[in-house]
Design an enzyme around this catalytic site. Sequence first.
Site, PDB file in Angstrom:
ATOM      1  N   GLU A  35      -8.454   4.016  -4.623  1.00 47.74           N
ATOM      2  CA  GLU A  35      -7.025   4.101  -4.363  1.00 47.74           C
ATOM      3  C   GLU A  35      -6.242   3.822  -5.638  1.00 47.74           C
ATOM      4  O   GLU A  35      -6.789   3.321  -6.626  1.00 47.74           O
ATOM      5  CB  GLU A  35      -6.622   3.117  -3.248  1.00 47.74           C
ATOM      6  CG  GLU A  35      -7.259   3.461  -1.910  1.00 47.74           C
ATOM      7  CD  GLU A  35      -6.796   2.561  -0.778  1.00 47.74           C
ATOM      8  OE1 GLU A  35      -6.692   3.064   0.348  1.00 47.74           O
ATOM      9  OE2 GLU A  35      -6.549   1.373  -1.023  1.00 47.74           O
ATOM     10  N   HIS A  91       5.689   2.589   0.378  1.00 48.32           N
ATOM     11  CA  HIS A  91       4.524   3.473   0.291  1.00 48.32           C
ATOM     12  C   HIS A  91       5.041   4.866  -0.031  1.00 48.32           C
ATOM     13  O   HIS A  91       5.957   5.366   0.633  1.00 48.32           O
ATOM     14  CB  HIS A  91       3.750   3.482   1.609  1.00 48.32           C
ATOM     15  CG  HIS A  91       2.357   4.006   1.453  1.00 48.32           C
ATOM     16  ND1 HIS A  91       2.095   5.340   1.207  1.00 48.32           N
ATOM     17  CD2 HIS A  91       1.149   3.390   1.479  1.00 48.32           C
ATOM     18  CE1 HIS A  91       0.793   5.512   1.099  1.00 48.32           C
ATOM     19  NE2 HIS A  91       0.199   4.343   1.253  1.00 48.32           N
ATOM     20  N   ARG A 139       1.647   2.198  -6.430  1.00 47.89           N
ATOM     21  CA  ARG A 139       2.598   2.697  -5.432  1.00 47.89           C
ATOM     22  C   ARG A 139       4.038   2.687  -5.922  1.00 47.89           C
ATOM     23  O   ARG A 139       4.815   3.598  -5.614  1.00 47.89           O
ATOM     24  CB  ARG A 139       2.475   1.866  -4.150  1.00 47.89           C
ATOM     25  CG  ARG A 139       1.166   2.084  -3.447  1.00 47.89           C
ATOM     26  CD  ARG A 139       0.985   1.136  -2.283  1.00 47.89           C
ATOM     27  NE  ARG A 139      -0.255   1.423  -1.584  1.00 47.89           N
ATOM     28  CZ  ARG A 139      -0.696   0.733  -0.546  1.00 47.89           C
ATOM     29  NH1 ARG A 139      -0.001  -0.302  -0.100  1.00 47.89           N
ATOM     30  NH2 ARG A 139      -1.824   1.062   0.054  1.00 47.89           N
ATOM     31  N   HIS A 189       6.969  -0.402   3.205  1.00 52.44           N
ATOM     32  CA  HIS A 189       5.591  -0.584   3.647  1.00 52.44           C
ATOM     33  C   HIS A 189       5.130  -2.034   3.630  1.00 52.44           C
ATOM     34  O   HIS A 189       4.500  -2.497   4.569  1.00 52.44           O
ATOM     35  CB  HIS A 189       4.660   0.241   2.763  1.00 52.44           C
ATOM     36  CG  HIS A 189       3.224   0.200   3.156  1.00 52.44           C
ATOM     37  ND1 HIS A 189       2.785   0.580   4.407  1.00 52.44           N
ATOM     38  CD2 HIS A 189       2.119  -0.188   2.468  1.00 52.44           C
ATOM     39  CE1 HIS A 189       1.470   0.441   4.476  1.00 52.44           C
ATOM     40  NE2 HIS A 189       1.041  -0.035   3.329  1.00 52.44           N
ATOM     41  N   ARG A 220       2.102  -4.920  -4.777  1.00 57.46           N
ATOM     42  CA  ARG A 220       0.756  -5.145  -4.229  1.00 57.46           C
ATOM     43  C   ARG A 220      -0.196  -4.028  -4.628  1.00 57.46           C
ATOM     44  O   ARG A 220       0.115  -2.845  -4.477  1.00 57.46           O
ATOM     45  CB  ARG A 220       0.823  -5.231  -2.698  1.00 57.46           C
ATOM     46  CG  ARG A 220      -0.536  -5.350  -2.035  1.00 57.46           C
ATOM     47  CD  ARG A 220      -0.402  -5.594  -0.551  1.00 57.46           C
ATOM     48  NE  ARG A 220       0.098  -4.447   0.182  1.00 57.46           N
ATOM     49  CZ  ARG A 220      -0.675  -3.497   0.711  1.00 57.46           C
ATOM     50  NH1 ARG A 220      -1.983  -3.538   0.551  1.00 57.46           N
ATOM     51  NH2 ARG A 220      -0.137  -2.515   1.392  1.00 57.46           N
TER      52      ARG A 220
END
Length: 494
Positions: free
Chosen positions: A115, A230, A276, A337, A372
């Site tokens: 990711e 997100h 992100r 998100h 994050r």
Amino acid sequence: MQTDVLIIGSGIAGLAFAIKLATHKPEASITLVTKADQFESNTKYAQGGIAAVMDNVYSSFESHITDTLKAGKGFSNVQTVRMVVEKAPERLQELIAWGTPFDRTADGNWDFGLEGGHSVARILHHKDQTGLALEKALLQQLKRFDNIQFETEIFATELLMHNKRCHGARFLDKQDQAISIRATITYLATGGSGQVFSKTTNPLIATGDGLAMASRAGAKIEHMGFYQFHPTALLTENNPVFLITEALRGFGAHLINHKGARFVMKQHPKGELATRDVISEAIFKELEENAQENVWLDCRHLNKQKLQTHFPNIIAQCKNQGIDVFTEPIPVTPAAHYQCGGIKVNLEGKTSLEGLYANGECASTGLHGANRLASNSLLEAVVFAHEAALSVADELNQPNPFSVFAESKKDFHLNASTPLLKINHLKTSLRHLMYRFYLNKSLELPLVSIGAEIETLFAEIKKLSLYQRPSKPLFELQNMAETAKLIIHDTLYE
């Protein structure tokens, strides 16, 4: 009602803590309450998985630590990051022992996903519904313990405070009747606050309840300006919107604009595998420059059979919206998100208030900093659940600090209940203003005028709260407003 330990919230942070504490203290009475049913939480909707170094060869502790610190932009606590990363393998082995079915390859090895922000593939997952698989496994484990009482559809409204110590909480039941649960230790695992924004991947219950209660009680709150959007939520009118996991971009999907061109590379050399915040800002800029409502996630070049194997839920959800991911790109837009900040806690999950712990998205452990890293949140919850359980078990061995005190009573019968239509109108107005606030912040546009509009709305909500009979919808509105204030204040003044 009285209990040794009161847990508010039934996601991974609450369930893992309950299991760990019940194991260490089988004689302790543990009461777990949730505002919805057992399954409804942010955990249930987590798609990607849990980041962890399971062999310390291919993916080292140091690389996971470095990736986390880079994502956090210098605001992460290094000690917290190291503790979470290094304790991850043992906690993951426990989840596996509890029945979590993480995917394996044909040869029996872990099927690690990749990711954004990760330098190597290190994400354990169960297809594209990891959170749901975890929730089921934890709820099954919970049945083993007779000392855990699970109460659903009870809404927490206020912490019981006396002499700067938390002694439990007040609640409203399904009939909006006030009840109190006193406890030696109170543990908040109430999740995030995505419903503060008009576009969010969070469920309807994510209204910042635990955060707002802790703030009103005087707990230290930090980093609320760091709200993670997100970048790829399915463009619909639904609330919440459906999240398209970034594991799909790790799998090779491309982000394209209205001309069919990839554009994220202009903002970052990693393109679709940047963090992100970088990708969300790149999308916001693309939308602003071209007056578009969305961009697209393109999977048409990917292997159809492998795509179906790894992302069956995403394919099904898109099909329900009339989108065939094999022949057309998916319309996506950023959505609120994850709340990176929250109730400040130490390495054991203790807040600044005696008798009060917090974990999960409502807490600020120091792991995430300004942004994050993907799939670090479920990991954070399970590691801190373990550390908090050890600390609480030790506290319960000490002399009982529970004190008798008279609760203040409020007359809720003098005023009529607020019409639900009015509450929903104020919620909608707040959500749209907060989304505009974040959009302008991302594009570095002026925030003062939007801030003034929101302040006017706050005043209206406060007035309503003073003269109306309490109800769950009204408390949720108050909590959303309190959370929005914290986000705005931290953004503008900290």
